[in-house]
Design a protein around this motif. Structure first.
Motif, PDB file in Angstrom:
ATOM      1  N   MET A   1       0.857  -1.171   0.000  1.00  0.00           N
ATOM      2  CA  MET A   1       0.000   0.000   0.000  1.00  0.00           C
ATOM      3  C   MET A   1       0.894   1.221   0.000  1.00  0.00           C
ATOM      4  SD  MET A   1      -2.893   0.863   2.858  1.00  0.00           S
ATOM      5  CE  MET A   1      -1.769   0.723   4.231  1.00  0.00           C
ATOM      6  N   SER A   2       0.705   2.114  -0.951  1.00  0.00           N
ATOM      7  CA  SER A   2       1.519   3.318  -1.013  1.00  0.00           C
ATOM      8  C   SER A   2       0.964   4.370  -0.063  1.00  0.00           C
ATOM      9  CB  SER A   2       1.540   3.857  -2.450  1.00  0.00           C
ATOM     10  OG  SER A   2       0.308   4.473  -2.757  1.00  0.00           O
ATOM     11  N   GLU A   3       1.812   5.332   0.260  1.00  0.00           N
ATOM     12  CA  GLU A   3       1.411   6.389   1.184  1.00  0.00           C
ATOM     13  C   GLU A   3       0.244   7.206   0.622  1.00  0.00           C
ATOM     14  OE1 GLU A   3       2.532   7.102   4.314  1.00  0.00           O
ATOM     15  OE2 GLU A   3       3.594   5.210   4.164  1.00  0.00           O
ATOM     16  N   LYS A   4       0.185   7.368  -0.695  1.00  0.00           N
ATOM     17  CA  LYS A   4      -0.819   8.228  -1.307  1.00  0.00           C
ATOM     18  C   LYS A   4      -2.148   7.534  -1.565  1.00  0.00           C
ATOM     19  CE  LYS A   4       2.700  11.012  -3.484  1.00  0.00           C
ATOM     20  NZ  LYS A   4       3.310  11.452  -4.709  1.00  0.00           N
ATOM     21  N   SER A   5      -2.163   6.214  -1.579  1.00  0.00           N
ATOM     22  CA  SER A   5      -3.405   5.512  -1.890  1.00  0.00           C
ATOM     23  C   SER A   5      -4.113   5.075  -0.621  1.00  0.00           C
ATOM     24  CB  SER A   5      -3.119   4.300  -2.778  1.00  0.00           C
ATOM     25  OG  SER A   5      -2.390   3.340  -2.061  1.00  0.00           O
ATOM     26  N   LYS A   6      -5.405   4.884  -0.758  1.00  0.00           N
ATOM     27  CA  LYS A   6      -6.161   4.387   0.393  1.00  0.00           C
ATOM     28  C   LYS A   6      -6.021   2.881   0.460  1.00  0.00           C
ATOM     29  CE  LYS A   6     -10.438   4.696  -2.250  1.00  0.00           C
ATOM     30  NZ  LYS A   6     -11.746   5.344  -2.301  1.00  0.00           N
ATOM     31  N   PRO A   7      -6.106   2.314   1.674  1.00  0.00           N
ATOM     32  CA  PRO A   7      -5.984   0.865   1.799  1.00  0.00           C
ATOM     33  C   PRO A   7      -7.158   0.148   1.140  1.00  0.00           C
ATOM     34  CG  PRO A   7      -6.543   1.861   3.916  1.00  0.00           C
ATOM     35  CD  PRO A   7      -6.317   2.979   2.955  1.00  0.00           C
ATOM     36  N   SER A   8      -6.902  -1.071   0.726  1.00  0.00           N
ATOM     37  CA  SER A   8      -7.918  -1.899   0.083  1.00  0.00           C
ATOM     38  C   SER A   8      -8.042  -3.202   0.868  1.00  0.00           C
ATOM     39  CB  SER A   8      -7.512  -2.192  -1.353  1.00  0.00           C
ATOM     40  OG  SER A   8      -8.423  -3.080  -1.944  1.00  0.00           O
ATOM     41  N   VAL A   9      -9.286  -3.544   1.246  1.00  0.00           N
ATOM     42  CA  VAL A   9      -9.539  -4.738   2.047  1.00  0.00           C
ATOM     43  C   VAL A   9     -10.508  -5.650   1.304  1.00  0.00           C
ATOM     44  CG1 VAL A   9     -10.447  -5.621   4.234  1.00  0.00           C
ATOM     45  CG2 VAL A   9      -9.151  -3.462   4.196  1.00  0.00           C
ATOM     46  N   LEU A  10     -10.170  -6.930   1.278  1.00  0.00           N
ATOM     47  CA  LEU A  10     -11.010  -7.955   0.673  1.00  0.00           C
ATOM     48  C   LEU A  10     -11.454  -8.920   1.758  1.00  0.00           C
ATOM     49  CD1 LEU A  10     -12.130  -9.720  -1.685  1.00  0.00           C
ATOM     50  CD2 LEU A  10      -9.832 -10.736  -1.840  1.00  0.00           C
ATOM     51  N   PHE A  11     -12.770  -9.137   1.854  1.00  0.00           N
ATOM     52  CA  PHE A  11     -13.337 -10.115   2.785  1.00  0.00           C
ATOM     53  C   PHE A  11     -13.770 -11.330   1.974  1.00  0.00           C
ATOM     54  CE2 PHE A  11     -14.104  -6.015   4.882  1.00  0.00           C
ATOM     55  CZ  PHE A  11     -13.521  -6.261   6.121  1.00  0.00           C
ATOM     56  N   VAL A  12     -13.335 -12.511   2.409  1.00  0.00           N
ATOM     57  CA  VAL A  12     -13.621 -13.735   1.661  1.00  0.00           C
ATOM     58  C   VAL A  12     -14.222 -14.795   2.571  1.00  0.00           C
ATOM     59  CG1 VAL A  12     -12.645 -15.568   0.219  1.00  0.00           C
ATOM     60  CG2 VAL A  12     -11.608 -13.295   0.185  1.00  0.00           C
ATOM     61  N   CYS A  13     -15.351 -15.364   2.141  1.00  0.00           N
ATOM     62  CA  CYS A  13     -15.888 -16.575   2.765  1.00  0.00           C
ATOM     63  C   CYS A  13     -16.399 -17.461   1.632  1.00  0.00           C
ATOM     64  CB  CYS A  13     -16.955 -16.280   3.821  1.00  0.00           C
ATOM     65  SG  CYS A  13     -18.479 -15.574   3.241  1.00  0.00           S
ATOM     66  N   VAL A  14     -16.809 -18.641   1.938  1.00  0.00           N
ATOM     67  CA  VAL A  14     -17.150 -19.607   0.891  1.00  0.00           C
ATOM     68  C   VAL A  14     -18.258 -19.082  -0.017  1.00  0.00           C
ATOM     69  CG1 VAL A  14     -18.005 -21.934   0.396  1.00  0.00           C
ATOM     70  CG2 VAL A  14     -16.376 -21.581   2.248  1.00  0.00           C
ATOM     71  N   HIS A  15     -19.391 -18.712   0.562  1.00  0.00           N
ATOM     72  CA  HIS A  15     -20.553 -18.356  -0.259  1.00  0.00           C
ATOM     73  C   HIS A  15     -20.727 -16.868  -0.512  1.00  0.00           C
ATOM     74  CE1 HIS A  15     -21.662 -22.508  -0.154  1.00  0.00           C
ATOM     75  NE2 HIS A  15     -21.713 -22.513   1.168  1.00  0.00           N
ATOM     76  N   ASN A  16     -19.926 -16.024   0.158  1.00  0.00           N
ATOM     77  CA  ASN A  16     -20.038 -14.576   0.032  1.00  0.00           C
ATOM     78  C   ASN A  16     -21.491 -14.141   0.213  1.00  0.00           C
ATOM     79  OD1 ASN A  16     -19.736 -12.004  -2.436  1.00  0.00           O
ATOM     80  ND2 ASN A  16     -18.901 -11.907  -0.398  1.00  0.00           N
ATOM     81  N   ALA A  17     -22.134 -14.758   1.187  1.00  0.00           N
ATOM     82  CA  ALA A  17     -23.556 -14.489   1.408  1.00  0.00           C
ATOM     83  C   ALA A  17     -23.852 -13.995   2.817  1.00  0.00           C
ATOM     84  CB  ALA A  17     -24.373 -15.755   1.141  1.00  0.00           C
ATOM     85  N   GLY A  18     -22.925 -14.154   3.748  1.00  0.00           N
ATOM     86  CA  GLY A  18     -23.185 -13.785   5.134  1.00  0.00           C
ATOM     87  C   GLY A  18     -22.048 -12.999   5.751  1.00  0.00           C
ATOM     88  N   ARG A  19     -21.062 -13.726   6.286  1.00  0.00           N
ATOM     89  CA  ARG A  19     -19.960 -13.099   7.025  1.00  0.00           C
ATOM     90  C   ARG A  19     -19.216 -12.049   6.214  1.00  0.00           C
ATOM     91  NH1 ARG A  19     -17.509 -18.858   8.424  1.00  0.00           N
ATOM     92  NH2 ARG A  19     -18.293 -19.076   6.304  1.00  0.00           N
ATOM     93  N   SER A  20     -18.774 -12.402   5.026  1.00  0.00           N
ATOM     94  CA  SER A  20     -17.986 -11.456   4.225  1.00  0.00           C
ATOM     95  C   SER A  20     -18.831 -10.267   3.774  1.00  0.00           C
ATOM     96  CB  SER A  20     -17.350 -12.157   3.023  1.00  0.00           C
ATOM     97  OG  SER A  20     -18.327 -12.786   2.218  1.00  0.00           O
ATOM     98  N   GLN A  21     -20.110 -10.502   3.511  1.00  0.00           N
ATOM     99  CA  GLN A  21     -20.997  -9.396   3.136  1.00  0.00           C
ATOM    100  C   GLN A  21     -21.208  -8.444   4.316  1.00  0.00           C
ATOM    101  OE1 GLN A  21     -22.286  -8.462   0.254  1.00  0.00           O
ATOM    102  NE2 GLN A  21     -21.927 -10.245  -1.043  1.00  0.00           N
ATOM    103  N   MET A  22     -21.410  -9.013   5.526  1.00  0.00           N
ATOM    104  CA  MET A  22     -21.587  -8.159   6.702  1.00  0.00           C
ATOM    105  C   MET A  22     -20.305  -7.377   6.992  1.00  0.00           C
ATOM    106  SD  MET A  22     -24.039 -10.219   9.402  1.00  0.00           S
ATOM    107  CE  MET A  22     -23.129 -11.759   9.449  1.00  0.00           C
TER     108      MET A  22
END
Length: 144
Positions: A1-22
Motif C-alpha cells: 500500500m503506497s502512502e498516497k493511496s487508500k488501503p484496500s480490504v477484501l473479505f472472503v468466505c465460501v458463499h459470500n452471502a453472510g460473514r464477508s458481506q456483513m
C-alpha cells in the motif's frame, strides 16, 4: 500500500452471502470512502443470506442490494489486506499481502437471533482493523 493511496480490504468466505458481506458492509459504513472495500466467495451463493440482511438492517445498514461475487486472483492481487472467514486454502496467496483469518460462526441456515452475535463480533473486528490501518471510522470522525 503506497502512502498516497487508500488501503484496500477484501473479505472472503465460501458463499459470500453472510460473514464477508456483513464485514464489507460494516467497513463501508464505518470508513466511507477512506478504504476500498471488496468481498467475494470461493463458491458464491445465489443471493445474500436474508437473516444477515435483516440483522444489518437493524443497525441501520442496508445491504439488500448486494450480490455474492466470485473470488478471482485479480481481486486478491488488488487488495492490501485479505480477510478470510472459513474459506480454507481457496484464497490465493501473494507475497506482500497481509492475510487475516477470522474464525466466525457461519450464519447460513440460522435465524436473525443467531446472526446478531455474529454481526456484532464482525463489527468489533472491523473496528479493530480500521484502527490497525490507521483509518478513523466515520462515526468518530463525524463527532469531531
Amino acid at each position: 500500500m503506497s502512502e498516497k493511496s487508500k488501503p484496500s480490504v477484501l473479505f472472503v468466505c465460501v458463499h459470500n452471502a453472510g460473514r464477508s458481506q456483513m464485514a464489507a458492509a460494516w467497513l463501508t459504513h464505518l470508513a466511507g470512502d477512506r478504504v476500498e472495500v471488496r468481498s467475494a466467495g470461493s463458491a458464491p451463493a445465489d443471493s445474500v443470506n436474508s437473516a444477515a440482511v435483516e440483522a444489518m438492517r437493524e443497525v441501520g445498514i442496508d445491504m439488500s442490494a448486494q450480490t455474492p461475487k466470485i473470488l478471482t486472483i485479480d481481486t486478491v492481487r488488488a487488495s492490501d489486506v485479505c480477510v478470510t472467514m472459513g474459506c480454507g486454502d481457496t484464497c490465493p496467496v501473494f507475497p506482500g499481502k497481509r492475510y487475516l483469518d477470522w474464525k466466525l460462526d457461519d450464519p447460513a441456515g440460522r435465524g436473525v437471533d443467531a446472526v446478531r452475535p455474529i454481526r456484532d463480533e464482525i463489527e468489533r473486528r472491523v473496528r479493530g482493523l480500521l484502527a490497525e490501518l490507521g483509518v478513523q471510522d466515520s462515526m468518530t470522525a463525524d463527532t469531531m
